[in-house]
Design an enzyme around this catalytic site. Sequence first.
Site, short mmCIF file in Angstrom:
data_model
loop_
_atom_site.label_atom_id
_atom_site.label_comp_id
_atom_site.label_asym_id
_atom_site.label_seq_id
_atom_site.Cartn_x
_atom_site.Cartn_y
_atom_site.Cartn_z
N GLU A 270 1.94 6.08 -1.68
CA GLU A 270 2.41 6.96 -0.94
C GLU A 270 2.94 6.43 0.42
OE1 GLU A 270 -2.01 8.30 -1.03
OE2 GLU A 270 -0.71 7.09 -2.13
N GLU B 106 -7.17 -4.34 -10.75
CA GLU B 106 -7.76 -5.32 -9.77
C GLU B 106 -7.89 -4.41 -8.58
OE1 GLU B 106 -6.83 -6.82 -6.05
OE2 GLU B 106 -5.35 -7.74 -6.91
N CYS C 199 -5.65 -8.70 -0.60
CA CYS C 199 -6.87 -8.52 -1.15
C CYS C 199 -7.77 -10.01 -1.29
CB CYS C 199 -6.63 -8.09 -2.56
SG CYS C 199 -5.59 -8.97 -3.72
N SER D 282 -7.78 0.32 -4.43
CA SER D 282 -9.20 0.10 -4.08
C SER D 282 -10.42 0.32 -5.18
CB SER D 282 -9.49 1.47 -3.04
OG SER D 282 -9.44 2.63 -3.88
#
Length: 442
Positions: A152, A222, A256, A201
Site C-alpha cells: 500500500e 522471504e 532486506c 516482514s
Amino acid sequence: MKLTSFDPSNQQALGRVAVATSEQVHQCVQTAKVYQQQWRQLPMADRVEIVHKAFMSVSPYSDELAVLLSKEMGKDIDRSTSEVRGAIFAGSHFAKEAGAALSPRADGSNISYRPLGVCAVISPWNYPLAMAVNLIVPALIAGNTVVFKPSEQTPLIAEKFVAYLNEHLPSNLLTIIHGDEEVGAKLVEHEDVALVAFTGSQAVGKKIMKTAAASLKRLVMELGGNDPMIVLKDADLDAAARFAVASSFENAGQMCTSTERIYVEKSVAQTFTDKVVAIASYYQTGCWDEPNAHIGPIVSQKQVTKIIDHMEDAKAKGAQVLLGGSVQHGNFFSPTVLTQLTPNMLMEREETFGPIVAIAEVDSVAEAIMRANDSDYGLGAVVFGQAQARDVANQLEAGMIGINKGPGGGGASPWVGAKQSGLGFHGGVDGHRQFAQVTVVG
C-alpha cells in the site's frame, strides 16, 4: 474506498487507487481460476515467449517508470532507473530460465512440473518492481495465473508497470488489486488460491502461514533479515569499511540484506571505525532528483518512529553515536555511525531498516560467530578477512553468505533465507520449481 499514495520526501499526494472489496478479491480469484485452465494448456515455449515479449514491451517506458518509482518510494533516480531496467531484463531472463527449469526432465526420471492453479503474490515497498517480478514470472511460466497485491506504500508504480505488461499479456493472466493487510489477508484465505508468494516482514509472514495452514496452501516467503558482518583482524579494512557503509546506507538502509550489525575483532576495531566514520561523513540526504544526495527519505513516519525507538534504546543502553543519529526533517534520517552495540539492544535483536552503521568490538572470532548467529533471522551474512574467512563463513547460520563481498551468489543462484528469514525460496532452477507441483508418472 481509495488509497492515496504520498511522496515520502514532502508528503504530497501523488495519486490514488481503488481499494479492493472482499467481493472484488473473490471475483479476481475466481476469474483467474477460470483462465488458468486455458493458460496451463499452452506449450511451455509459448508461455515463455508471451511473458518475454510482454516485459520487453515495457522498455520504452523505463524513464517514465523510474521517475514515478523515485517519487513514490524515495530512492534516487539512478537507483530507480536501475530497478526498472533490471525488472524488465529479469522478467525476460527469468521467463527463459524458468521455462527450462519447469519443462519435463529428459533424464529418464519421469518427473514433470505441473501448475498449481492461482498464485497470490504480495510484494514489498522497498523494491516494488524487482521483488514482484522475482515472484510473478516463475509463477506464470509454471502455468499459474497471478493475483498481485503490491504494498500500500507503492501502489502507483505497481499499477503502471502491470498496466504496461497487460497491454501484451492475455487477459486475466496477471491481475492487480490494492489495499492494506486486510485485503492481503482476504486474498491469502481464499479457498481457490493454491500458492502464496510473499516478501515482507516476519510478523506478516507468520500470519500468512497461519492462515494458509487451513487449506495447506503452498508458500514461498522471504521474511527480511538482521544481517551480520564480521570483520577479522587480517581483513582489508579499507574494503571492509567501504562495504559496511555502502551496505548499511543502501536505499536509506531499507534493504532486506542491508548490513545491520557489525562485529569487529578488537585489535582492528578502532582503525576500522575511523575509516567508517570518514567514509560515512561524505553521505548526504536529499530528494530523488538532487544530484549530490546519496540517501533518500524513509518511506513512512511509522518507519521513522521505529528507527528513532531503536536509536533511543541503543543510547540508553550505552551506545556511542559518532555521526548523525537523529531525524533531520520530515522523513529524512541522518547517516549514522554508532559503536558499543550490545546484545540487549533492539538494534542487535531486530531489523532496524534505517541508514545506520552499528558496530560492536569483540574479543574473539568465536564471540563474533556466536553473536552473529544469535538471531531468529538468517537471510544474509558477510565476512571480511583472509586466513579464517571461509571457515567463519561455514559456521554462520544464513541462507546467503558473502566472503569479502555482499551476500547472494548472483546468476542462477537462488535467493534464500535460513531460520525465520524465509520459507521456501525463489530464483535459480530449484527456486523456479517451487512454483509448480512436482509430478512423477511412470
